[in-house]
Design a protein around this motif. Sequence first.
Motif, short mmCIF file in Angstrom:
data_model
loop_
_atom_site.label_atom_id
_atom_site.label_comp_id
_atom_site.label_asym_id
_atom_site.label_seq_id
_atom_site.Cartn_x
_atom_site.Cartn_y
_atom_site.Cartn_z
N SER A 174 2.16 55.78 -8.84
CA SER A 174 1.89 55.25 -10.12
C SER A 174 3.47 54.34 -10.06
N ARG A 175 2.85 53.26 -10.75
CA ARG A 175 3.90 52.03 -11.36
C ARG A 175 3.73 51.76 -12.62
N VAL A 176 4.19 51.64 -13.83
CA VAL A 176 4.24 50.87 -14.39
C VAL A 176 5.30 49.79 -15.08
N GLY A 177 4.53 48.27 -14.96
CA GLY A 177 5.32 47.45 -15.19
C GLY A 177 5.16 46.77 -16.91
N LEU A 178 6.29 46.98 -17.23
CA LEU A 178 6.64 46.68 -19.02
C LEU A 178 6.56 44.91 -18.94
N LEU A 179 5.89 44.19 -20.53
CA LEU A 179 5.44 42.98 -19.75
C LEU A 179 6.32 42.38 -21.21
N PRO A 180 7.66 42.74 -22.19
CA PRO A 180 7.72 42.46 -23.19
C PRO A 180 7.09 40.66 -22.88
N ASP A 181 7.92 39.74 -24.85
CA ASP A 181 8.22 38.66 -24.82
C ASP A 181 6.47 38.70 -25.23
N ALA A 182 4.84 39.27 -25.19
CA ALA A 182 4.34 38.83 -25.35
C ALA A 182 3.90 37.52 -26.87
N GLU A 183 5.01 37.96 -27.98
CA GLU A 183 4.11 37.77 -28.93
C GLU A 183 5.03 36.13 -28.73
N GLU A 184 4.31 35.21 -29.55
CA GLU A 184 4.69 33.29 -29.46
C GLU A 184 6.14 33.98 -30.77
N SER A 185 6.02 34.54 -32.02
CA SER A 185 6.70 34.53 -32.47
C SER A 185 8.02 35.64 -32.32
N PRO A 186 9.29 35.48 -32.40
CA PRO A 186 9.46 37.03 -31.51
C PRO A 186 10.08 37.78 -32.47
N GLN A 187 10.07 38.92 -32.87
CA GLN A 187 9.85 39.70 -34.04
C GLN A 187 11.07 40.81 -33.00
N THR A 188 11.93 41.06 -34.03
CA THR A 188 13.22 42.48 -33.95
C THR A 188 13.08 43.02 -35.23
#
Length: 232
Positions: A174-188
Amino acid sequence: MAAHTADATGSDTARTALVVLAHHRADSLSAHIAERAVARLTAAGYAIDLLDLHRENFDPRMTEADQPDWGDREKQYSPVVESHMRRVLAADVVVVVFPVYWQSVPAILKGWIDSVWNYGFAYGRSKPRLAGKRILWLGLAGATADDAILPGMQQLLDAQLNDSIATYCGFSESRVGLLPDAEESPQTLDDEGNLVIGDAISGAARVAHYAAFDARAEGFVDEFLAATLVNA
């Protein structure tokens, strides 16, 4: 990278991949990534069973019929749950695509796991029925790649999905592929906890951003398939 296996008669048959999508919008980035995963799996020789939980109107609320007698692992489940169990059993590999909500999975996906990965089916036997299967979880996150929350998010998802669910149910990998940066406008968040929304990317920068996003997702699928061939 063909994925074939011999059946009991010795004939060559394609392996099956169950691709599970857990997003309410058909035009979402999650749906797009599910399509990319299907393309990679198809190119590798897998027959595809696409399970779009929202399009199939899966009800995440468990009913008494879904789990009629907790103590009886030979019980008959509801027809809906039984049909989903057959789809899981038929799959050699499972790929789940979902948006990360509160560092976890959406309610519809959690409900599917609760109802379908049931006692007596996915666990509760000396040899789990899902033993030997492999699963890849692709989680799309709005957090940016340099967000301090990301390592903790990865750790939580690994613990929940790999250790607490898949390994417990007998999956061999079992593996988890985490994909950040999904938003067009970065939110922090700033140092005071205020939400800061950056400028939306557009034009050529947007095209390049999501081309790289697709490549990362496809990379997770390719690595997963490569490991599956090695361990087959």
